[in-house]
Design a protein around this motif. Structure first.
Motif, mmCIF file in Angstrom:
data_model
loop_
_atom_site.group_PDB
_atom_site.id
_atom_site.type_symbol
_atom_site.label_atom_id
_atom_site.label_comp_id
_atom_site.label_asym_id
_atom_site.label_seq_id
_atom_site.Cartn_x
_atom_site.Cartn_y
_atom_site.Cartn_z
ATOM 1 N N ARG A 1 23.215 4.299 9.951
ATOM 2 C CA ARG A 1 21.763 4.005 9.886
ATOM 3 C C ARG A 1 21.448 2.777 9.422
ATOM 4 N NH1 ARG A 1 24.024 7.075 6.168
ATOM 5 N NH2 ARG A 1 23.174 7.038 4.108
ATOM 6 N N LEU A 2 20.263 2.231 9.673
ATOM 7 C CA LEU A 2 19.741 0.885 9.383
ATOM 8 C C LEU A 2 18.183 0.846 9.276
ATOM 9 C CD1 LEU A 2 18.634 -0.397 12.006
ATOM 10 C CD2 LEU A 2 20.758 -1.157 12.451
ATOM 11 N N ILE A 3 17.847 0.050 8.643
ATOM 12 C CA ILE A 3 16.246 -0.397 8.449
ATOM 13 C C ILE A 3 15.908 -1.779 9.523
ATOM 14 C CG2 ILE A 3 14.628 -1.257 7.006
ATOM 15 C CD1 ILE A 3 16.123 -0.205 4.706
ATOM 16 N N ILE A 4 14.882 -1.442 10.095
ATOM 17 C CA ILE A 4 14.415 -2.726 10.801
ATOM 18 C C ILE A 4 12.900 -2.988 10.002
ATOM 19 C CG2 ILE A 4 13.407 -3.547 13.045
ATOM 20 C CD1 ILE A 4 15.037 -1.478 14.516
ATOM 21 N N LYS A 5 12.909 -4.147 9.530
ATOM 22 C CA LYS A 5 11.623 -4.480 8.857
ATOM 23 C C LYS A 5 10.723 -5.326 9.960
ATOM 24 C CE LYS A 5 14.231 -5.730 5.215
ATOM 25 N NZ LYS A 5 14.575 -6.813 4.159
ATOM 26 N N VAL A 6 9.551 -4.536 10.313
ATOM 27 C CA VAL A 6 8.564 -5.137 11.242
ATOM 28 C C VAL A 6 7.501 -5.960 10.973
ATOM 29 C CG1 VAL A 6 9.243 -3.532 12.897
ATOM 30 C CG2 VAL A 6 7.427 -2.912 11.399
ATOM 31 N N THR A 7 7.316 -6.111 9.553
ATOM 32 C CA THR A 7 5.993 -6.926 9.239
ATOM 33 C C THR A 7 6.094 -7.182 7.573
ATOM 34 O OG1 THR A 7 3.771 -6.568 8.826
ATOM 35 C CG2 THR A 7 4.651 -4.565 8.708
ATOM 36 N N ASN A 8 5.514 -8.183 7.206
ATOM 37 C CA ASN A 8 5.491 -8.199 5.562
ATOM 38 C C ASN A 8 3.926 -7.709 5.094
ATOM 39 O OD1 ASN A 8 3.543 -10.134 6.096
ATOM 40 N ND2 ASN A 8 4.069 -11.723 4.854
ATOM 41 N N GLN A 9 3.231 -7.232 6.063
ATOM 42 C CA GLN A 9 1.956 -6.695 5.674
ATOM 43 C C GLN A 9 2.069 -5.452 5.060
ATOM 44 O OE1 GLN A 9 -1.009 -7.147 8.722
ATOM 45 N NE2 GLN A 9 -2.831 -6.511 7.481
ATOM 46 N N CYS A 10 1.012 -5.133 4.255
ATOM 47 C CA CYS A 10 0.689 -3.716 3.761
ATOM 48 C C CYS A 10 -0.778 -3.486 3.470
ATOM 49 C CB CYS A 10 1.307 -3.516 2.205
ATOM 50 S SG CYS A 10 2.984 -4.015 2.347
ATOM 51 N N GLY A 11 -1.185 -1.978 3.425
ATOM 52 C CA GLY A 11 -2.531 -1.883 3.358
ATOM 53 C C GLY A 11 -3.065 -2.287 1.937
ATOM 54 N N MET A 12 -2.138 -2.278 1.085
ATOM 55 C CA MET A 12 -2.321 -2.635 -0.340
ATOM 56 C C MET A 12 -1.196 -3.276 -0.848
ATOM 57 S SD MET A 12 -3.726 -0.523 -3.586
ATOM 58 C CE MET A 12 -1.908 -0.226 -4.125
ATOM 59 N N TYR A 13 -1.367 -4.129 -1.946
ATOM 60 C CA TYR A 13 -0.168 -4.727 -2.585
ATOM 61 C C TYR A 13 0.009 -4.385 -3.809
ATOM 62 C CZ TYR A 13 -0.328 -7.297 1.695
ATOM 63 O OH TYR A 13 -0.401 -7.819 3.047
#
Ligand code: SF4
Length: 407
Positions: free
Chosen positions: A149-161
């Motif tokens: 398994r692996l992770i794909i990181k698609v964004t650095n944005q979040c609803g809140m930090y």
């Protein structure tokens, strides 16, 4: 038949929790106050309920400066100055929704602690990347630590930090999604590696991508035969539940099996709106798991975690992991001891449903992966017997023999 003595003992076993249970409030139990906060925030922005339920409005009106914050909740001058000082180093942004959950009368409000910068963040203890994520990446945007398994990181944005975030090094001043070339390369990597059967899409927060981008990504992943399951990591059901729109849900359900792991840390985060968001996902056949981080001052008390986990089950979210906090620079005020984590686990087994008991995980430093921790129930193991203690501390033993005939 249950003896009277045994019945009394079982009642005693739960007595201490029942005494405090009602004082640990979920958002569902504070809904009137939360609605008042919401109306006050809407009046401040000159907006209405239609805006409130639009996640784009929520994102656009995130609070990112102490001056605005001080108009929406009581802040001392010192606090406001500290928030500004921390903000120079670490980004913060609080959705109006998440702000409405704050109990201003509680100086230890767990929602405020997770969202409002504190001067403690400037403590230099810890590291920026203790899990060595940067060196677990075969191609940009992919983290791989395990065989299948692996992770794909698609964004650095979040609803809140979130103030405890382990990926705060990636949260820049600008919200950026991974560009399509990077995502294409990540998908190619999955396609080229037949052993990858499980893909976790995360960020930042995976649901910050547009519906169209999520649809495209899922279609690409589903075109790869060896990908069995697709998971999303998202805190939007907690911090921005308006993002779980019927449109998003109808996209996700086209690509089953799709799982969603979310991230409630406190009973105070379970509100009418977060409950409705989880129910929309669950109604679409999406199993929901919760990954809590053990956080000093938020949930490092056994009864709080018990209430959280029982409440999560009632909104159809299965407690999945409790993560021991990582030694991330800027988060030292959230760190807890291993003993505190073990106390939490000890207070769950036997005292509540097995469904409400997640796995307590310490992440191996340097990218060595998830390592489970349990209180010690096995007291002795020998050639012919093993001795245990049960959840109540009673001792028993079982035979430890393999009776099959050896060839
Ligand atoms: S949503 Fe997750 S990645 Fe984003 S700031 Fe919070 S903890 Fe970090």
């Amino acid at each position: 038949m249950l003896s009277a003595e045994r019945e009394l003992r079982l009642q005693n076993d739960i007595h201490d929790y029942l005494e405090v249970r009602d004082s640990i409030k979920t958002g569902l139990e504070r809904q009137e106050e939360i609605a008042k906060n919401r109306d006050r925030i809407l009046a401040f922005f000159g907006a209405d309920l239609k805006d409130w339920y639009d996640y784009r409005w929520q994102l656009k009106h995130r609070i990112t400066d102490a001056e605005t914050l001080s108009k929406l909740m009581p802040l001392s001058k010192k606090q406001a100055a500290e928030i500004d000082e921390v903000g120079l180093k670490y980004r913060y942004a609080i959705s109006p929704y998440y702000l409405s959950l704050i109990d201003s009368n509680n100086p230890e409000c767990p929602v405020a602690r997770q969202s409002i910068p504190m001067i403690d963040e400037l403590d230099s203890a810890g590291e920026t990347d203790p899990m060595d994520e940067e060196n677990s990446s075969p191609v940009p945007g992919v983290t791989r630590r395990y065989p299948d398994r692996l992770i794909i990181k698609v964004t650095n944005q979040c609803g809140m930090y979130c103030r405890f975030c382990q990926r705060r090094r990636l949260i820049g001043e600008q919200d950026v999604h991974s560009n399509s070339e990077k995502i294409k390369k990540a998908i190619e990597y999955v396609r080229d590696h037949e052993e990858i059967r499980d893909v976790l899409i995360t960020g930042g927060d995976a649901f910050m991508l547009s519906d169209q981008a999520i649809d495209n990504l899922l279609a690409d992943l589903r075109s790869i035969k060896h990908v069995e399951i697709i998971r999303f990591g998202t805190r939007t059901p907690v911090t921005l539940p308006q993002r779980i729109t019927p449109e998003l849900v109808s996209i996700l359900k086209k690509y089953h099996p799709v799982y969603v792991n979310t991230h409630f840390n406190s009973p105070a985060e379970i509100s009418d709106e977060s409950k409705a968001a989880c129910e929309r996902l669950a109604d679409a056949g999406i199993p929901l798991g919760n990954q809590m981080v053990l956080l000093n001052g938020v949930n490092n008390k056994p009864h709080i975690v018990k209430k959280l986990n029982q409440s999560l089950l009632s909104i159809r979210v299965k407690p999945y992991y409790i993560f021991h906090p990582k030694a991330i620079r800027g988060t030292s005020h959230f760190w807890c001891s291993i003993e505190e984590g073990l106390d939490v686990m000890e207070s769950l087994r036997g005292y509540t449903s097995g469904m409400a008991i997640p796995t307590y995980i310490v992440n191996g430093t340097g990218g060595l992966g998830k390592t489970p921790l349990l209180p010690n129930y096995l007291l002795y193991i020998g050639r012919d017997k093993a001795v245990f203690r049960n959840w109540e501390g009673q001792i028993f033993e079982i035979e430890n023999r393999n009776r099959s005939k050896q060839p």
